[in-house]
Design a protein around this motif. Structure first.
Motif, PDB file in Angstrom:
ATOM      1  N   GLY A 271       0.920  -1.063  -0.033  1.00  7.59           N
ATOM      2  CA  GLY A 271       0.022   0.048   0.214  1.00  7.59           C
ATOM      3  C   GLY A 271       0.813   1.198   0.463  1.00  7.59           C
ATOM      4  N   PHE A 272      -0.203   2.440   0.139  1.00  2.05           N
ATOM      5  CA  PHE A 272       0.932   3.631  -0.321  1.00  2.05           C
ATOM      6  C   PHE A 272       0.081   4.426   0.640  1.00  2.05           C
ATOM      7  CE2 PHE A 272       0.473   7.829  -1.896  1.00  2.05           C
ATOM      8  CZ  PHE A 272       1.504   8.431  -1.693  1.00  2.05           C
ATOM      9  N   GLU A 273       0.123   5.239   1.824  1.00  9.71           N
ATOM     10  CA  GLU A 273       0.282   6.276   2.810  1.00  9.71           C
ATOM     11  C   GLU A 273       0.724   7.950   2.782  1.00  9.71           C
ATOM     12  OE1 GLU A 273       1.200   6.200   7.436  1.00  9.71           O
ATOM     13  OE2 GLU A 273       1.400   4.195   6.046  1.00  9.71           O
ATOM     14  N   VAL A 274      -0.008   8.864   3.261  1.00  7.90           N
ATOM     15  CA  VAL A 274       0.394  10.162   2.946  1.00  7.90           C
ATOM     16  C   VAL A 274      -0.231  10.647   3.936  1.00  7.90           C
ATOM     17  CG1 VAL A 274       0.394  12.634   1.767  1.00  7.90           C
ATOM     18  CG2 VAL A 274      -0.140  10.319   0.610  1.00  7.90           C
TER      19      VAL A 274
ATOM     20  N   ASP B 191      -4.454  10.668   8.389  1.00 16.84           N
ATOM     21  CA  ASP B 191      -3.820   9.636   7.228  1.00 16.84           C
ATOM     22  C   ASP B 191      -4.198   9.155   6.409  1.00 16.84           C
ATOM     23  OD1 ASP B 191      -1.239   7.507   7.045  1.00 16.84           O
ATOM     24  OD2 ASP B 191      -2.297   6.270   7.960  1.00 16.84           O
ATOM     25  N   TYR B 192      -3.631   9.382   5.477  1.00 14.47           N
ATOM     26  CA  TYR B 192      -5.268   8.467   4.656  1.00 14.47           C
ATOM     27  C   TYR B 192      -3.461   6.972   3.759  1.00 14.47           C
ATOM     28  CZ  TYR B 192      -6.588   7.303  -0.054  1.00 14.47           C
ATOM     29  OH  TYR B 192      -6.594   5.941  -0.724  1.00 14.47           O
ATOM     30  N   ALA B 193      -4.463   5.857   4.166  1.00 14.55           N
ATOM     31  CA  ALA B 193      -3.513   5.025   3.421  1.00 14.55           C
ATOM     32  C   ALA B 193      -4.658   3.981   1.753  1.00 14.55           C
ATOM     33  CB  ALA B 193      -3.032   4.511   3.924  1.00 14.55           C
ATOM     34  N   TYR B 194      -3.888   3.575   1.285  1.00 17.32           N
ATOM     35  CA  TYR B 194      -4.626   2.684   0.294  1.00 17.32           C
ATOM     36  C   TYR B 194      -4.186   2.135  -0.021  1.00 17.32           C
ATOM     37  CZ  TYR B 194      -5.762   1.403  -4.237  1.00 17.32           C
ATOM     38  OH  TYR B 194      -6.294  -0.091  -5.330  1.00 17.32           O
ATOM     39  N   THR B 195      -4.722   0.512   0.531  1.00 19.62           N
ATOM     40  CA  THR B 195      -3.943  -0.717   0.136  1.00 19.62           C
ATOM     41  C   THR B 195      -5.073  -1.629  -1.216  1.00 19.62           C
ATOM     42  OG1 THR B 195      -2.647  -0.660   2.149  1.00 19.62           O
ATOM     43  CG2 THR B 195      -3.472  -3.138   0.991  1.00 19.62           C
ATOM     44  N   LYS B 196      -3.650  -2.151  -1.463  1.00 17.25           N
ATOM     45  CA  LYS B 196      -4.985  -3.728  -2.394  1.00 17.25           C
ATOM     46  C   LYS B 196      -4.130  -5.321  -2.096  1.00 17.25           C
ATOM     47  CE  LYS B 196      -6.539  -3.739  -7.330  1.00 17.25           C
ATOM     48  NZ  LYS B 196      -6.467  -3.757  -8.391  1.00 17.25           N
ATOM     49  N   VAL B 197      -5.208  -5.492  -2.244  1.00 22.36           N
ATOM     50  CA  VAL B 197      -4.393  -7.305  -1.858  1.00 22.36           C
ATOM     51  C   VAL B 197      -5.642  -8.182  -3.218  1.00 22.36           C
ATOM     52  CG1 VAL B 197      -4.336  -9.468  -0.557  1.00 22.36           C
ATOM     53  CG2 VAL B 197      -4.217  -6.554   0.109  1.00 22.36           C
TER      54      VAL B 197
ATOM     55  N   ALA C 110      -8.193   4.253   3.912  1.00 20.87           N
ATOM     56  CA  ALA C 110      -8.203   4.652   5.275  1.00 20.87           C
ATOM     57  C   ALA C 110      -7.592   5.815   5.551  1.00 20.87           C
ATOM     58  CB  ALA C 110      -7.459   3.426   6.356  1.00 20.87           C
ATOM     59  N   ILE C 111      -8.749   6.541   6.334  1.00 16.62           N
ATOM     60  CA  ILE C 111      -8.260   8.071   7.119  1.00 16.62           C
ATOM     61  C   ILE C 111      -8.596   7.639   8.236  1.00 16.62           C
ATOM     62  CG2 ILE C 111      -9.863  10.365   6.766  1.00 16.62           C
ATOM     63  CD1 ILE C 111     -10.884   9.240   4.475  1.00 16.62           C
ATOM     64  N   GLY C 112      -7.416   8.095   9.203  1.00 19.38           N
ATOM     65  CA  GLY C 112      -7.619   8.152  10.813  1.00 19.38           C
ATOM     66  C   GLY C 112      -6.735  10.312  11.584  1.00 19.38           C
ATOM     67  N   ALA C 113      -6.825  10.424  11.761  1.00 23.10           N
ATOM     68  CA  ALA C 113      -5.905  11.166  12.806  1.00 23.10           C
ATOM     69  C   ALA C 113      -5.623  10.945  14.490  1.00 23.10           C
ATOM     70  CB  ALA C 113      -6.776  12.541  13.047  1.00 23.10           C
TER      71      ALA C 113
END
Length: 177
Positions: A76-79, A102-108, A115-118
């Motif tokens: 995945g990728f994260e910013v 935080d924003y994360a994108y994952t592909k399986v 996913a979005i978080g704080a």
């Protein structure tokens, strides 16, 4: 992705005349064992930041994540932009807390996860000299909302995390310009 990282690195290098920028990188590792499912996650997180003054900094971490849960692997990728407040300084050591998004994108396979978080992430910086700092973040007070999509089926979930432990351990080395 390479173009973005190279552009950010060029911007950081072009500003070396100002001692307020820092560039670094870190790694993170977590392990969990829930209901006999073992999960290991490894992150590579290049980081860029700017010191607004002696106590306040802004920065962004861009990352690649690799995860293995039993025999299932994902990438995945994260910013993750953040605002850092340094609340204590002793000789070579600074204690801080990051307020981060935080924003994360994952592909399986055909499964996609957004996913979005704080959260608040405490840490300590050890200033080895004027240019090099060793930084560690331990623990978190965080909230994450995730959305998973497989074909046309969506599943949503939330996670709340409180703790100072090894599950959110990160290490970084910064070079201060």
């Amino acid at each position: 992705m390479k173009k973005i990282l190279m552009t950010l690195a060029a911007i950081a290098m072009a500003t070396t005349m100002n001692a307020q920028f820092y560039i670094g990188g870190g790694i993170g590792y977590s392990h969990s064992d829930i209901n006999d499912v073992k999960t290991d996650q490894f992150k590579i997180l290049p980081e860029f930041g700017y010191n607004l003054d002696d106590q306040i900094s802004v920065g962004v971490s861009l990352g690649y994540t690799h995860s293995k849960s039993d025999d299932v692997k994902s990438d995945g990728f994260e910013v993750a932009p953040y605002l850092r407040y340094t609340f204590a300084k002793w000789s070579m050591v600074n204690a801080f807390v990051d307020l981060g998004l935080d924003y994360a994108y994952t592909k399986v396979g055909d499964v996609k996860v957004n996913a979005i978080g704080a959260g608040l992430f405490p840490g300590v910086a050890v200033n080895l000299n004027d240019k090099i700092s060793f930084v560690t973040k331990i623990g978190a007070l965080s909230y994450v909302h995730a959305s998973t999509k497989r074909n046309d089926v969506k599943v949503k979930g939330d996670e709340f995390n409180v703790g100072i432990d090894g599950s959110n351990l990160q290490f970084s080395v910064y070079y201060n310009f």
